[in-house]
Design a protein around this motif. Structure first.
Motif, PDB file in Angstrom:
ATOM      1  N   HIS A   1       0.581   5.326  -1.945  1.00 25.11           N
ATOM      2  CA  HIS A   1       1.070   6.633  -1.510  1.00 25.11           C
ATOM      3  C   HIS A   1       2.209   7.136  -2.377  1.00 25.11           C
TER       4      HIS A   1
ATOM      5  N   TYR B   1      -7.363   4.759   8.561  1.00 22.40           N
ATOM      6  CA  TYR B   1      -6.469   3.892   7.807  1.00 22.40           C
ATOM      7  C   TYR B   1      -6.832   2.432   7.923  1.00 22.40           C
ATOM      8  N   LEU B   2      -7.263   2.008   9.132  1.00 17.74           N
ATOM      9  CA  LEU B   2      -7.552   0.588   9.290  1.00 17.74           C
ATOM     10  C   LEU B   2      -8.777   0.170   8.485  1.00 17.74           C
TER      11      LEU B   2
ATOM     12  N   TYR C   1       0.824   2.004  10.664  1.00 18.99           N
ATOM     13  CA  TYR C   1      -0.424   1.824  11.408  1.00 18.99           C
ATOM     14  C   TYR C   1      -0.956   0.404  11.350  1.00 18.99           C
ATOM     15  N   MET C   2      -0.825  -0.219  10.179  1.00 18.44           N
ATOM     16  CA  MET C   2      -1.400  -1.568  10.058  1.00 18.44           C
ATOM     17  C   MET C   2      -0.607  -2.584  10.860  1.00 18.44           C
TER      18      MET C   2
ATOM     19  N   TYR D   1       0.825  -1.203   0.000  1.00 20.68           N
ATOM     20  CA  TYR D   1       0.000   0.000   0.000  1.00 20.68           C
ATOM     21  C   TYR D   1       0.858   1.251   0.000  1.00 20.68           C
TER      22      TYR D   1
ATOM     23  N   GLU E   1       1.589   8.084   9.647  1.00 23.36           N
ATOM     24  CA  GLU E   1       0.897   6.931  10.233  1.00 23.36           C
ATOM     25  C   GLU E   1       0.708   5.799   9.230  1.00 23.36           C
ATOM     26  N   HIS E   2       0.614   6.144   7.942  1.00 21.19           N
ATOM     27  CA  HIS E   2       0.368   5.064   6.991  1.00 21.19           C
ATOM     28  C   HIS E   2       1.555   4.108   6.907  1.00 21.19           C
TER      29      HIS E   2
ATOM     30  N   HIS F   1      -4.890   7.986  11.364  1.00 16.36           N
ATOM     31  CA  HIS F   1      -5.302   6.960  12.320  1.00 16.36           C
ATOM     32  C   HIS F   1      -6.821   6.839  12.392  1.00 16.36           C
TER      33      HIS F   1
ATOM     34  N   LYS G   1      -7.951   2.301   4.370  1.00 12.45           N
ATOM     35  CA  LYS G   1      -6.580   2.481   3.890  1.00 12.45           C
ATOM     36  C   LYS G   1      -6.447   3.902   3.357  1.00 12.45           C
TER      37      LYS G   1
ATOM     38  N   ARG H   1     -12.551  -1.806  16.040  1.00 11.51           N
ATOM     39  CA  ARG H   1     -11.094  -1.759  16.288  1.00 11.51           C
ATOM     40  C   ARG H   1     -10.584  -0.333  16.146  1.00 11.51           C
TER      41      ARG H   1
END
Lengths: 327, 265
Positions: free
Chosen positions: A95, B220-221, A249-250, A90, A245-246, B217, B224, B72
């Motif tokens: 991005h 994104y979860l 974050y995951m 991703y 954060e991207h 934040h 995306k 979540r």
């Protein structure tokens, strides 16, 4: 019948000039010789005057993609389990590619399309008043830099010059890691954390070094917001950590500190950082030499202008004047 | 000697004591005996009351916003990010001159007209996040009714126009930020504005009506990098027009939205 056209320089009448009477032509010496020997005609038929050819060739079609997305130096899943395949995919595909596409869309056809990326970042930063495509150019550069800083099976310890400089400027690798962590955690919002080589006496006050010194040519940790990079402050970046954060974050949710420590322990390629340091030191020393030379030349120029020319040579001995020879 | 700046008397009777451990010295001026002594509100008692901010709970269950905002996301966004801001704010307040300010006052004061002080980021984040949770409700979205709809149509033309402007502003943010529907006090109309990092319309003196967190934040979860889907889902399914109505009602106490009724003699 058209009058014979005369050559502008020699004044000779040249029959063939009649053919292009719209042009004011000076014939060269060779042509003079040639046309003097031939005796053509008055019988020559007048030919249409030739359209002058535009010496500047028409611009080719502007390249729709002046910048191409650089492929990753490793496959998407190479950084597992520290950075998941999904994150890398991703991050790069959406991005990074997004910034490349936006950049291409803005600069296509303009004079910036010919520039190198690093030059473009510096130009578009415009000393604090960035042009609209600064963020895209800078993010493209930053991301290229970021992917290359990592490698599968990374981590370990730095060696040679890098190790020496880290120990000289930070005390130890752990201290450096602590400084980087601190910078990452105090960067509010998005941004980047860098280790950079500072070789020019530019005091922007952004560099963090536990052993501050007035001396130059040292390693510093800097943090930048959003898309800015330390190139704009004339530093030589050595390593970059993306704290948008991207980027984490995951895998790490909100735990930016964990992400940064895993980056330093398991992902970083110290070889690449060492190479960059070598390159940076070389460029810095070359630049220093050039600057010194320029300064010296300037000083000499100033000195020449300031000082009146005083002839300190001893007065020549009185000698009888020589007679001028007549030719 | 530094006199505590924020010693507003608390008329409800509970003592508000200084968070600093420095006492107010009585050498520089004598407090008269029938004056309320703020450093010793209840003489003879051994405690001092101090108060800090706490994490407010969203007015719905954490999974109530599914499927548009997953449990979540809400758990992490509220439980970790919002919580972290509250804790950092309280840490600052232990030694800050802004102890005792309300959150809105603190946001405005610490913004310091563009050179924010150290407490700004955390206080503004806490306020904005409280506002954000209250701007949403399960089964939200769809159309506003009555006065709110009238005001939106008056200021944006049509409701769709408002949605387009809001979405455009949200997508125009580079990096972390917020997008707000707010009421301009001077011009007495609604407007949409994007802001960076933790800034909110409080800092320039206007009244926020809807706030949407555009930090990564927040989405994104679930989405995306598809921010437009996030904003559209917020507007269509999550935004609480009930809160908007309540906020507009409160705002009318500060801003006269209607035409002034001039009595005809």
């Amino acid at each position: 019948m058209q009058p014979a056209t005369a050559c502008a320089s020699s004044g000779l009448t040249i029959p063939w000039l009649r053919r292009c009477s719209s042009l004011r032509v000076k014939c060269s010496t060779s042509q003079r010789a040639h046309c003097a020997s031939t005796s053509t005609a008055d019988t020559a038929e007048p030919i249409e005057p030739i359209e002058p050819i535009d010496p500047i060739e028409t611009d080719p079609e502007p390249d729709p993609e002046p910048f191409k997305l650089k492929p990753l130096p490793y496959p998407f899943n190479a950084l597992e389990p520290h950075m998941s395949k999904e994150t890398v995919e991703y991050h790069w595909e959406r991005h990074h590619r997004g910034h490349v596409d936006s950049l291409n869309a803005i600069i296509q056809g303009t004079e910036f399309a010919e520039m190198e990326l690093e030059n473009m970042v510096l130009t578009s930063y415009n000393e604090g008043n960035p042009l609209p495509f600064f963020v895209h150019a800078s993010q493209v550069w930053n991301h290229d830099f970021f992917w290359e800083t990592m490698k599968p099976g990374g981590g370990g310890n730095p060696s040679n010059v890098l190790k020496y400089l880290i120990e000289r400027d930070f005390g130890s690798l752990d201290e450096l890691a602590k400084e980087i962590q601190n910078a990452a955690l105090t960067q509010f919002g998005s941004g980047w954390v860098w280790l950079a080589y500072k070789a020019h006496r530019l005091g922007v006050g952004n560099d963090i070094n536990p052993r501050p010194s007035k001396k130059d040519k040292r390693l510093v940790v800097v943090k930048t917001p959003n898309a800015v990079s330390p190139l704009v402050w004339d530093y030589y970046p050595l390593l970059a950590i993306d704290v948008w954060e991207h980027a984490y974050y995951m895998d790490y949710e909100n735990r930016r500190g964990d992400y940064v420590s895993v980056f330093l322990d398991k992902l970083i390629s110290w070889d690449v950082v060492s190479d960059r340091l070598k390159n940076a030191m070389f460029r810095a020393s070359k630049r220093e030499k050039m600057e010194k030379r320029e300064m010296l030349l300037d000083k000499m120029k100033e000195a020449r202008l300031r000082v009146k020319a005083v002839d300190l040579r001893p007065t020549p001995k009185a000698r009888p004047k020589m007679k001028r020879r007549q030719y | 000697m530094v006199l505590q700046l924020v010693m507003a008397p608390n008329w409800c009777g509970c003592g508000v004591a200084s968070a600093n451990s420095t006492k107010i010295s009585t050498n520089a001026f004598k407090m008269s005996s029938n004056r309320f002594n703020f450093s010793k509100p209840y003489p003879g008692r051994a405690y001092r009351v101090t108060a800090y901010y706490s994490l407010t709970t969203p007015p719905y269950e954490l999974d109530a916003l599914e499927p548009y905002m997953s449990k979540r996301t809400v758990e992490i966004h509220w439980g970790k990010h919002h919580n972290e801001h509250v804790e950092r704010l309280n840490k600052h307040l232990k030694t800050s001159a802004f102890y005792g300010h309300t959150l809105e006052e603190m946001v405005k004061a610490t913004y310091n007209n563009g050179s924010p002080l150290v407490e700004f980021n955390d206080s503004s984040s806490v306020w904005s996040h409280d506002f954000f949770w209250e701007s949403m409700q399960p089964n939200g979205g769809s159309m506003p009714k009555g006065g709110v709809l009238d005001q939106i149509e008056k200021d944006f033309g049509t409701f769709t126009n408002f949605k387009d402007e809001f979405t455009f502003a949200a997508l125009s943010i580079f990096g972390p930020g917020w997008v707000w529907l707010y009421l301009k006090k001077n011009e007495r109309k609604l407007a949409v504005a994007p802001t960076q990092n933790a800034i909110s319309p409080l800092v320039w003196g206007d009244i926020p009506i809807i706030g949407l967190d555009m930090w990564e934040h927040a989405y994104y979860l679930d989405y995306k990098d598809d921010r437009s889907a996030y904003v559209n889902n917020f507007l269509d399914h999550l935004v609480s027009w009930h809160s908007v109505m309540v906020r507009m009602m409160r705002a009318e106490a500060f801003v006269n939205l209607g035409e002034p009724k001039i009595p005809v003699a």
